[in-house]
Design a protein around this motif. Structure first.
Motif, PDB file in Angstrom:
ATOM      1  N   ASP A 172       0.812  -1.222   0.000  1.00  0.00           N
ATOM      2  CA  ASP A 172       0.000   0.000   0.000  1.00  0.00           C
ATOM      3  C   ASP A 172       0.848   1.276   0.000  1.00  0.00           C
ATOM      4  OD1 ASP A 172      -2.358  -1.526   0.153  1.00  0.00           O
ATOM      5  OD2 ASP A 172      -2.186  -1.656   2.329  1.00  0.00           O
ATOM      6  N   PHE A 173       2.117   1.195  -0.342  1.00  0.00           N
ATOM      7  CA  PHE A 173       3.013   2.351  -0.276  1.00  0.00           C
ATOM      8  C   PHE A 173       2.914   3.279  -1.489  1.00  0.00           C
ATOM      9  CE2 PHE A 173       6.422   0.411   2.784  1.00  0.00           C
ATOM     10  CZ  PHE A 173       5.506   0.468   3.815  1.00  0.00           C
ATOM     11  N   ALA A 174       2.008   3.022  -2.406  1.00  0.00           N
ATOM     12  CA  ALA A 174       1.909   3.857  -3.606  1.00  0.00           C
ATOM     13  C   ALA A 174       1.539   5.302  -3.284  1.00  0.00           C
ATOM     14  CB  ALA A 174       0.895   3.263  -4.585  1.00  0.00           C
ATOM     15  N   TRP A 175       0.998   5.561  -2.111  1.00  0.00           N
ATOM     16  CA  TRP A 175       0.648   6.930  -1.722  1.00  0.00           C
ATOM     17  C   TRP A 175       1.888   7.731  -1.287  1.00  0.00           C
ATOM     18  CZ3 TRP A 175       1.717   8.827   3.142  1.00  0.00           C
ATOM     19  CH2 TRP A 175       2.008   7.887   4.135  1.00  0.00           C
ATOM     20  N   LEU A 176       2.975   7.026  -1.005  1.00  0.00           N
ATOM     21  CA  LEU A 176       4.204   7.713  -0.600  1.00  0.00           C
ATOM     22  C   LEU A 176       4.860   8.379  -1.810  1.00  0.00           C
ATOM     23  CD1 LEU A 176       5.619   4.979   1.782  1.00  0.00           C
ATOM     24  CD2 LEU A 176       4.806   7.252   2.452  1.00  0.00           C
ATOM     25  N   PRO A 177       5.671   9.403  -1.582  1.00  0.00           N
ATOM     26  CA  PRO A 177       6.356  10.044  -2.717  1.00  0.00           C
ATOM     27  C   PRO A 177       7.215   9.027  -3.474  1.00  0.00           C
ATOM     28  CG  PRO A 177       6.709  11.278  -0.689  1.00  0.00           C
ATOM     29  CD  PRO A 177       6.034   9.998  -0.301  1.00  0.00           C
ATOM     30  N   PRO A 178       7.368   9.198  -4.772  1.00  0.00           N
ATOM     31  CA  PRO A 178       8.160   8.241  -5.556  1.00  0.00           C
ATOM     32  C   PRO A 178       9.632   8.198  -5.156  1.00  0.00           C
ATOM     33  CG  PRO A 178       7.506  10.116  -6.904  1.00  0.00           C
ATOM     34  CD  PRO A 178       6.795  10.263  -5.593  1.00  0.00           C
ATOM     35  N   THR A 179      10.090   9.162  -4.377  1.00  0.00           N
ATOM     36  CA  THR A 179      11.477   9.206  -3.907  1.00  0.00           C
ATOM     37  C   THR A 179      11.670   8.516  -2.565  1.00  0.00           C
ATOM     38  OG1 THR A 179      11.019  11.348  -2.878  1.00  0.00           O
ATOM     39  CG2 THR A 179      11.973  11.374  -5.100  1.00  0.00           C
ATOM     40  N   CYS A 180      10.588   8.090  -1.926  1.00  0.00           N
ATOM     41  CA  CYS A 180      10.637   7.526  -0.575  1.00  0.00           C
ATOM     42  C   CYS A 180      11.408   6.203  -0.547  1.00  0.00           C
ATOM     43  CB  CYS A 180       9.215   7.317  -0.068  1.00  0.00           C
ATOM     44  SG  CYS A 180       9.137   6.494   1.541  1.00  0.00           S
ATOM     45  N   GLY A 181      12.339   6.083   0.393  1.00  0.00           N
ATOM     46  CA  GLY A 181      13.128   4.867   0.534  1.00  0.00           C
ATOM     47  C   GLY A 181      12.277   3.639   0.799  1.00  0.00           C
ATOM     48  N   TYR A 182      11.249   3.770   1.622  1.00  0.00           N
ATOM     49  CA  TYR A 182      10.365   2.639   1.894  1.00  0.00           C
ATOM     50  C   TYR A 182       9.679   2.172   0.607  1.00  0.00           C
ATOM     51  CZ  TYR A 182      10.794   3.822   6.853  1.00  0.00           C
ATOM     52  OH  TYR A 182      11.271   4.079   8.110  1.00  0.00           O
ATOM     53  N   ARG A 183       9.151   3.115  -0.122  1.00  0.00           N
ATOM     54  CA  ARG A 183       8.452   2.772  -1.366  1.00  0.00           C
ATOM     55  C   ARG A 183       9.419   2.184  -2.394  1.00  0.00           C
ATOM     56  NH1 ARG A 183       4.688   6.703  -5.196  1.00  0.00           N
ATOM     57  NH2 ARG A 183       4.639   5.264  -6.953  1.00  0.00           N
ATOM     58  N   LEU A 184      10.588   2.800  -2.559  1.00  0.00           N
ATOM     59  CA  LEU A 184      11.556   2.315  -3.544  1.00  0.00           C
ATOM     60  C   LEU A 184      11.973   0.876  -3.256  1.00  0.00           C
ATOM     61  CD1 LEU A 184      13.763   5.514  -3.904  1.00  0.00           C
ATOM     62  CD2 LEU A 184      12.316   4.496  -5.683  1.00  0.00           C
ATOM     63  N   VAL A 185      12.321   0.584  -2.005  1.00  0.00           N
ATOM     64  CA  VAL A 185      12.762  -0.766  -1.651  1.00  0.00           C
ATOM     65  C   VAL A 185      11.602  -1.751  -1.794  1.00  0.00           C
ATOM     66  CG1 VAL A 185      13.676  -2.213   0.216  1.00  0.00           C
ATOM     67  CG2 VAL A 185      14.673   0.049  -0.222  1.00  0.00           C
ATOM     68  N   ALA A 186      10.397  -1.345  -1.396  1.00  0.00           N
ATOM     69  CA  ALA A 186       9.232  -2.221  -1.549  1.00  0.00           C
ATOM     70  C   ALA A 186       8.975  -2.561  -3.009  1.00  0.00           C
ATOM     71  CB  ALA A 186       7.989  -1.558  -0.943  1.00  0.00           C
ATOM     72  N   GLU A 187       9.292  -1.618  -3.905  1.00  0.00           N
ATOM     73  CA  GLU A 187       9.087  -1.835  -5.339  1.00  0.00           C
ATOM     74  C   GLU A 187      10.303  -2.469  -6.022  1.00  0.00           C
ATOM     75  OE1 GLU A 187       7.947   2.079  -6.691  1.00  0.00           O
ATOM     76  OE2 GLU A 187       5.892   1.845  -5.936  1.00  0.00           O
ATOM     77  N   GLY A 188      11.312  -2.858  -5.234  1.00  0.00           N
ATOM     78  CA  GLY A 188      12.487  -3.516  -5.792  1.00  0.00           C
ATOM     79  C   GLY A 188      13.496  -2.569  -6.417  1.00  0.00           C
ATOM     80  N   GLU A 189      13.383  -1.285  -6.116  1.00  0.00           N
ATOM     81  CA  GLU A 189      14.305  -0.284  -6.670  1.00  0.00           C
ATOM     82  C   GLU A 189      15.431   0.000  -5.688  1.00  0.00           C
ATOM     83  OE1 GLU A 189      13.914   0.955  -9.749  1.00  0.00           O
ATOM     84  OE2 GLU A 189      12.064  -0.167 -10.029  1.00  0.00           O
TER      85      GLU A 189
END
Length: 150
Positions: free
Chosen positions: A86-103
């Motif tokens: 559910d991290f898609a609401w976080l900014p695209p630069t967010c470390g949590y979101r990036l790591v969750a998306e495999g980036e």
């Protein structure tokens, strides 16, 4: 010959990280602590404003009462590894979101650069550009939108 160690965020899932590793993914930008607006016609769209949560220090981008924030701001969201989908609401630069998306983490992230101020120097954070929550009537928040996710 020395063996190169792969950074923990590249070799562990979010669920495998210990509390210290998890917390260190936060880059300190403060963007998740900005007030957000949802679009009634497009529930995927989240609009970030430059209006800071009442607990966010608008210069340092740090929570002024992180340990007890949910007592003062009951709707403050506690990010956990189990919520990663559910991290898609976080900014695209967010470390949590990036790591969750495999980036990978960006070059200005303190875990990469070694300097916690790089998030501010790079212009990612809104340090010094935010407005106090009590200084803007909620009906006027739309006038302070800075970006959209979703």
């Amino acid at each position: 010959m020395a063996q190169r160690v792969t950074a923990f965020w590249k070799r562990k899932t979010l669920a495998e990280m210990d509390q210290g590793e998890w917390e260190s993914l936060c880059d300190g930008c403060g963007l998740c602590c900005l007030q957000k607006l949802e679009d009634e016609d497009d529930p995927q769209a989240i609009y970030y404003t430059r209006i800071a949560c009442k607990l966010l220090d608008r210069k340092s981008c740090q929570c002024s009462n992180y340990a007890n924030r949910r007592q003062q701001v009951p709707d403050c969201i506690q990010l956990t590894p189990k919520d990663a989908e559910d991290f898609a609401w976080l900014p695209p630069t967010c470390g949590y979101r990036l790591v969750a998306e495999g980036e990978d983490l960006p070059p200005w992230h303190h875990l990469v650069s070694g300097d916690r101020q790089d998030v501010h120097r790079s212009g990612i954070s809104q340090a010094g550009k935010m407005l106090a929550e009590d200084s803007v009537d909620e009906d006027d928040w739309e006038e302070h939108i800075i970006f959209r996710v979703g």
